[in-house]
Design an enzyme around this catalytic site. Sequence first.
Site, PDB file in Angstrom:
ATOM      1  N   ARG A 104       0.884  -1.179   0.000  1.00  0.00           N
ATOM      2  CA  ARG A 104       0.000   0.000   0.000  1.00  0.00           C
ATOM      3  C   ARG A 104       0.910   1.214   0.000  1.00  0.00           C
ATOM      4  O   ARG A 104       1.688   1.416   0.940  1.00  0.00           O
ATOM      5  CB  ARG A 104      -0.927   0.002   1.213  1.00  0.00           C
ATOM      6  CG  ARG A 104      -1.694   1.312   1.344  1.00  0.00           C
ATOM      7  CD  ARG A 104      -2.808   1.275   2.361  1.00  0.00           C
ATOM      8  NE  ARG A 104      -3.981   0.589   1.839  1.00  0.00           N
ATOM      9  CZ  ARG A 104      -5.203   0.667   2.368  1.00  0.00           C
ATOM     10  NH1 ARG A 104      -5.411   1.398   3.442  1.00  0.00           N
ATOM     11  NH2 ARG A 104      -6.218   0.020   1.841  1.00  0.00           N
ATOM     12  N   HIS A 131      -7.390   0.800  -6.443  1.00  0.00           N
ATOM     13  CA  HIS A 131      -7.590  -0.061  -5.262  1.00  0.00           C
ATOM     14  C   HIS A 131      -8.305  -1.340  -5.729  1.00  0.00           C
ATOM     15  O   HIS A 131      -9.467  -1.579  -5.414  1.00  0.00           O
ATOM     16  CB  HIS A 131      -8.442   0.693  -4.228  1.00  0.00           C
ATOM     17  CG  HIS A 131      -8.457   0.086  -2.866  1.00  0.00           C
ATOM     18  ND1 HIS A 131      -7.680  -0.998  -2.506  1.00  0.00           N
ATOM     19  CD2 HIS A 131      -9.188   0.404  -1.753  1.00  0.00           C
ATOM     20  CE1 HIS A 131      -7.916  -1.306  -1.239  1.00  0.00           C
ATOM     21  NE2 HIS A 131      -8.823  -0.480  -0.767  1.00  0.00           N
ATOM     22  N   GLN A 134     -10.291  -3.955  -3.443  1.00  0.00           N
ATOM     23  CA  GLN A 134     -11.607  -3.505  -2.995  1.00  0.00           C
ATOM     24  C   GLN A 134     -12.659  -3.794  -4.062  1.00  0.00           C
ATOM     25  O   GLN A 134     -13.779  -4.184  -3.756  1.00  0.00           O
ATOM     26  CB  GLN A 134     -11.568  -2.001  -2.695  1.00  0.00           C
ATOM     27  CG  GLN A 134     -12.877  -1.469  -2.169  1.00  0.00           C
ATOM     28  CD  GLN A 134     -13.242  -2.020  -0.791  1.00  0.00           C
ATOM     29  OE1 GLN A 134     -12.445  -1.939   0.125  1.00  0.00           O
ATOM     30  NE2 GLN A 134     -14.431  -2.597  -0.664  1.00  0.00           N
ATOM     31  N   ASP A 219     -17.213   7.386  -1.954  1.00  0.00           N
ATOM     32  CA  ASP A 219     -15.994   7.204  -1.163  1.00  0.00           C
ATOM     33  C   ASP A 219     -15.705   8.542  -0.481  1.00  0.00           C
ATOM     34  O   ASP A 219     -16.369   9.556  -0.778  1.00  0.00           O
ATOM     35  CB  ASP A 219     -14.846   6.810  -2.117  1.00  0.00           C
ATOM     36  CG  ASP A 219     -13.545   6.467  -1.398  1.00  0.00           C
ATOM     37  OD1 ASP A 219     -13.567   6.247  -0.164  1.00  0.00           O
ATOM     38  OD2 ASP A 219     -12.495   6.426  -2.073  1.00  0.00           O
ATOM     39  N   ARG A 287     -13.763  -8.720   1.601  1.00  0.00           N
ATOM     40  CA  ARG A 287     -12.324  -8.529   1.371  1.00  0.00           C
ATOM     41  C   ARG A 287     -11.563  -9.790   1.774  1.00  0.00           C
ATOM     42  O   ARG A 287     -10.624 -10.211   1.105  1.00  0.00           O
ATOM     43  CB  ARG A 287     -11.804  -7.332   2.192  1.00  0.00           C
ATOM     44  CG  ARG A 287     -12.349  -5.965   1.781  1.00  0.00           C
ATOM     45  CD  ARG A 287     -11.812  -5.496   0.448  1.00  0.00           C
ATOM     46  NE  ARG A 287     -10.360  -5.422   0.414  1.00  0.00           N
ATOM     47  CZ  ARG A 287      -9.643  -4.375   0.848  1.00  0.00           C
ATOM     48  NH1 ARG A 287     -10.248  -3.315   1.315  1.00  0.00           N
ATOM     49  NH2 ARG A 287      -8.322  -4.383   0.756  1.00  0.00           N
TER      50      ARG A 287
HETATM   51  N1  NVA Z   1      -9.948   6.757  -1.565  1.00  0.00           N
HETATM   52  C1  NVA Z   1      -9.616   6.316  -0.238  1.00  0.00           C
HETATM   53  C2  NVA Z   1      -9.842   4.841  -0.096  1.00  0.00           C
HETATM   54  C3  NVA Z   1      -9.577   4.304   1.286  1.00  0.00           C
HETATM   55  C4  NVA Z   1      -9.736   2.825   1.369  1.00  0.00           C
HETATM   56  C5  NVA Z   1      -8.167   6.660   0.070  1.00  0.00           C
HETATM   57  O1  NVA Z   1      -7.309   6.465  -0.796  1.00  0.00           O
HETATM   58  O2  NVA Z   1      -7.887   7.136   1.163  1.00  0.00           O
HETATM   59  N1   CP Z   2     -11.377  -0.138   2.271  1.00  0.00           N
HETATM   60  C1   CP Z   2     -10.122  -0.215   2.740  1.00  0.00           C
HETATM   61  O1   CP Z   2      -9.178  -0.500   2.019  1.00  0.00           O
HETATM   62  O2   CP Z   2     -10.003   0.004   4.072  1.00  0.00           O
HETATM   63  P1   CP Z   2      -8.639   0.198   4.898  1.00  0.00           P
HETATM   64  O3   CP Z   2      -8.057   1.520   4.505  1.00  0.00           O
HETATM   65  O4   CP Z   2      -9.083   0.137   6.325  1.00  0.00           O
HETATM   66  O5   CP Z   2      -7.703  -0.938   4.553  1.00  0.00           O
END
Ligand code: NVA
Ligand code: CP
Length: 303
Positions: A104, A131, A134, A219, A287
């Site tokens: 990540r 992502h 997800q 989101d 997930r």
């Molecule tokens: N768009 C959000 C998704 C979090 C799972 C982010 O990147 O923070």
């Molecule tokens: N949706 C998601 O990826 O959540 P986290 O940021 O908690 O991993």
Amino acid sequence: MTVKHFLSLMDLNGPDLEKLIQHAIKLKQESLSGQTRETLKGRVLAMIFEKSSTRTRVSFEAGMAQLGGHAIFLSPDDTQLGRGEPIEDTVKVLSKMVDCIMVRTFAHDNLVRFADAANVPVINGLTDSYHPCQLLADMQTYIEARGSIRGKTVAWLGDGNNMCQSYMNAARQFGFSLNIACPDNYRPDPVLLEETAKVVSIITDVKQAVSGVDLVVTDVWASMGQESESRQRTAEFRPYQVNRELMALADKDALFMHCLPAHRGDEVTAEVIDGPQSFVWEEAGNRLHVQKALLEYLILKEI
Ligand code: NVA
Ligand code: CP
């Protein structure tokens, strides 16, 4: 030897993605009926988190444990990555010790550097651009609740961010239409818009974007790394809030999804996210199952 990575939904073809989802549904049923499975016994996943996480970390860690394997959590603060060791050196070493690496990070190019240097599969656990894990869970959730998503219409409201761009890839891979309603200056990548033009439309009128759709998704308005823009974004995104009035314009069987974490009162009202059309808990729970399917696919090279 070519190594299979999962950096975006475009790394698998449509039929393999569908098979992966079906495998996830099977693994979930097995798990819920109390069956155990040790397909990844002795296998190890390294997880590099340069951003916070609850769901991604726990689902990968629990998933590896449930398949008989092990996961190691690594953050830049505790590794030499944070003290300047090059990505390539780190990955070459990890490739000698583990069977798969989940990352990540911020820039998608960083993830590509990880993958290019790795001799084991690399999984995108979220970048600024995509992502995909997800989206696997979202597709599983829709299919379990309503059957095939092929030919359906999905509305995306809010930021043209990593989740939105993953929905754009999902639209072409799973065969649905995607209406995106977002402020002009927060549109997704223009190149991706061009590539997905057959299935993706930008619709400026929010009401028109959700009219008759089968799934409404949103989101956060400020993603990780954009915290300083939060106030400005909250003002600009206000008209894109998913609320009861907007949900009433979607198909009567429409679902609501959000990858979480959510901000009630901003991108979604409490009555929608905690209401009967919301599938966010199933979505988050999936997930676990779909990433177990993904880990088996990448590590064992079979679906
Ligand atoms: N768009 C959000 C998704 C979090 C799972 C982010 O990147 O923070
Ligand atoms: N949706 C998601 O990826 O959540 P986290 O940021 O908690 O991993």
